[in-house]
Design a protein around this motif. Structure first.
Motif, PDB file in Angstrom:
ATOM      1  N   GLU A  67       0.835  -1.204   0.000  1.00 59.43           N
ATOM      2  CA  GLU A  67       0.000   0.000   0.000  1.00 59.43           C
ATOM      3  C   GLU A  67       0.865   1.246   0.000  1.00 59.43           C
ATOM      4  N   ARG A  68       0.595   2.160  -0.937  1.00 57.74           N
ATOM      5  CA  ARG A  68       1.291   3.438  -1.038  1.00 57.74           C
ATOM      6  C   ARG A  68       0.265   4.552  -1.161  1.00 57.74           C
ATOM      7  N   ARG A  69       0.601   5.714  -0.638  1.00 54.61           N
ATOM      8  CA  ARG A  69      -0.357   6.822  -0.641  1.00 54.61           C
ATOM      9  C   ARG A  69      -0.666   7.331  -2.040  1.00 54.61           C
ATOM     10  N   ASP A  70       0.279   7.195  -2.954  1.00 51.04           N
ATOM     11  CA  ASP A  70       0.114   7.802  -4.275  1.00 51.04           C
ATOM     12  C   ASP A  70      -0.321   6.806  -5.342  1.00 51.04           C
ATOM     13  N   GLU A  71      -0.729   5.594  -4.949  1.00 57.79           N
ATOM     14  CA  GLU A  71      -1.158   4.639  -5.954  1.00 57.79           C
ATOM     15  C   GLU A  71      -2.241   3.732  -5.395  1.00 57.79           C
ATOM     16  N   ASP A  72      -2.985   3.095  -6.289  1.00 59.96           N
ATOM     17  CA  ASP A  72      -4.066   2.205  -5.907  1.00 59.96           C
ATOM     18  C   ASP A  72      -3.503   0.917  -5.306  1.00 59.96           C
ATOM     19  N   GLU A 127      -2.632  -1.890  -7.649  1.00 63.13           N
ATOM     20  CA  GLU A 127      -1.361  -1.723  -8.354  1.00 63.13           C
ATOM     21  C   GLU A 127      -0.209  -2.268  -7.517  1.00 63.13           C
TER      22      GLU A 127
END
Length: 564
Positions: A368-373, A376
């Motif tokens: 999990e990353r803040r700038d991607e779904d 992804e």
């Protein structure tokens, strides 16, 4: 250069500001007279009994700045030559000679790295602030640098008419309080990390048929530790439970809830129930622990005889499995809500895990990353798993690196990797299976004894272990014939560390060990099994029946129990 003249022209309210304040359009309703005119000064409205208040521009700026507790210095020109320092500045850093360049006469500003900021203010004509810098006197200050200018004369260069007013506020108390707060947060984080690591498995259990590795990476120093956890539980009969979860929240509380859930999973796992029933019990327990605390979890069971991974998920991320050909399968159904929500009936699913396969269980910090779904991130992990080969620990490290997890990562990461190795040659000879279908009747018991004797002899077990295995097979079959129903099956399995004898039938009533009286005709079979075997157990099977098993440790197996 006339520094006396320059220092005397300290900033105040300009003539433009004074003229603007006197204009009618800037007057308030209270300022206007009955005839609509505006008095020349506010002081005209004062009564005779009230002393007139001097305007700000009438105050002597030099005297005001000399008395303020903040540190004030005025520097002038490209070299930032000292034009003025107030008493507070001199008390903090000593008397500074007027006219000297700041690089030499104001060494404290040089040590604080303030000289480039003065240059920047002089060039841009805009104020700049430098927060909470510790000065050589041991105190902390916030510096504000403001450009000031003197009207240009015909006999001066424009640069001579520009300067910077340095205004320093003592923020030592605030800085000390902030440092104490940071120190307290560091201690709390260290406590949470210590608690978290102590509650995780110190040494992973290594089943006979699987090779397993795991890693836990706490969040960076600015991130509070969460409740990520994992475990490996040997169920007996060659079966292994694998669990990973994530308690929502941060700090000691999340770690404590995680520890309670992990302990509960170990207790429930001894009951050897299907994965969805384990999650059903955990769901109620999580609500009892803290109704406001929810957690995600995956509980999976591997049975080497089935070649599958049976699992149930409570709001957790899907298991990824790479087969022997390198194809990655995402096991994302069925999935229920997180633990602690209640009102949901969980279900179990399964995914193939044959020889040569690798499965990965993980928490959201890995993908999990803040700038991607989120999808992804899972897709990127699938691609990384498809190309990750080697031992489970190597695969684990590669997946963490491919996800870009570093020391300053903003979330906890837990990863559990298991492999079902494809064994060939001499190593494959140590893992053997044999099964016999029993139709019931009086011939079932002698047939089972003969089958067990022949198989154990072909596996070249020593005579003592051979006889114990035959006796265990006979007692388990006799127990199934007396208390169970068809279909019945005897299964023998050997690994590099143990012999497993298991009998299944169609009745779901589990046997229990009890003390048989002198006149009892039954009740001794399980007692005999418990006496001769290393361990024994029973569980219900998905088809509505049961399986009763026992294990014998092979001679010399103790030396082969370490991680492989």
């Amino acid at each position: 250069m006339n520094f006396t003249r320059w220092s005397a022209r300290l900033p105040g309210i300009t003539g433009t500001q004074r003229r603007a304040a006197a204009r009618p359009e800037f007057a308030t309703v209270a300022d206007r007279r009955a005839d609509g005119t505006v008095p020349a000064a506010r002081g005209e409205q004062l009564t005779d009994e009230t002393a007139p208040v001097p305007a700000v521009d009438e105050l002597p700026a030099r005297e005001v700045l000399d008395r303020v507790p903040a540190l004030v210095a005025l520097v002038h020109g490209p070299d930032h030559r000292i034009a003025y320092v107030n008493d507070a500045y001199a008390a903090a850093f000593g008397v500074r000679p007027l006219g000297g360049p700041a690089r030499e006469a104001l060494p404290e500003l040089r040590e604080l790295g303030l000289l480039p900021l003065l240059d920047q203010v002089l060039r841009s004509g805009r104020s700049r602030t430098l927060k909470s810098r510790k000065a050589p006197d041991g105190r902390s200050y916030t510096f504000t640098c403001t450009p000031v200018a003197e009207p240009k004369g015909d006999d001066r260069d424009d640069r001579d008419g520009r300067g910077v007013l340095v205004f320093a506020t003592d923020v030592t108390d605030h800085a000390d309080a902030a440092e104490r707060l940071r120190a307290s947060e560091r201690r709390q984080r260290e406590t949470a990390v210590t608690l978290q690591r102590s509650l995780l498995p110190q040494v992973l259990e290594q089943p006979d048929d699987l090779r397993i590795a795991a890693t836990y990476q706490p969040g960076g120093t600015e991130a509070a530790v969460g409740g990520d956890w994992y475990d490996v539980i040997t169920l007996g009969g060659g079966r292994t439970a694998l669990v990973i979860g994530d308690v929502m929240g941060r700090g000691v509380r999340a770690a404590a809830v995680m520890g309670q859930l992990r302990t509960a999973v170990r207790a429930y796992a001894r009951m050897d129930m299907p994965p969805h029933e384990i999650l059903q019990l955990l769901d109620g327990l999580a609500a009892d622990i803290d109704a406001n605390q929810i957690a995600t979890c995956v509980y999976a069971v591997h049975d080497p005889n089935e070649g599958r991974l049976v699992y149930a998920s409570a709001g957790h991320l899907p298991i990824l499995v790479r087969d022997e050909n390198g194809t990655v399968l995402r096991a994302d159904e069925p999935t229920g809500p997180p633990l602690g929500t209640g009102g949901w009936v969980h279900a179990s699913g399964s995914v193939p895990l044959g020889p040569g396969s690798t499965a990965v269980l993980y928490t959201d910090g890995l993908v999990e990353r803040r700038d991607e779904d989120l999808d992804e991130g899972i897709a990127a992990l699938e691609r990384a798993l498809a190309g990750a080969t080697g031992s489970p620990q190597v695969v684990c490290d590669r997946l963490v690196r491919s996800a870009g997890v570093q020391a300053d990562h903003d979330d906890d990461v837990a990863v559990l990797v298991l492999q079902h190795p494809a064994r060939t040659g001499p190593d494959g000879e140590l893992f053997r299976n044999a099964a016999l279908e029993l139709l019931g009747g009086v011939e079932a018991a002698p047939r089972a004894r003969a089958f067990a004797s022949g198989v154990l002899a072909s596996w070249r077990f020593p005579p003592e272990l051979h006889d114990l295995g035959v006796l265990a097979a006979s007692e388990l079959v006799a127990n199934s014939l007396q208390h169970g129903t068809p279909p019945m099956r005897l299964r023998l399995r050997r690994t590099d560390r143990r012999l497993i004898v298991e009998v299944t039938d169609g009745d779901d009533h589990l046997p229990r060990r009890r003390r048989a009286g002198p006149g009892d005709e039954s009740g001794r079979g399980i007692a005999i099994i418990a006496a001769i075997a290393t361990s024994w157990g029973a569980r219900r099977t998905p088809g509505g029946g049961k399986a009763v098993w026992c294990e014998f440790t092979l001679p010399g197996a103790a030396g082969r129990r370490g991680p492989r």
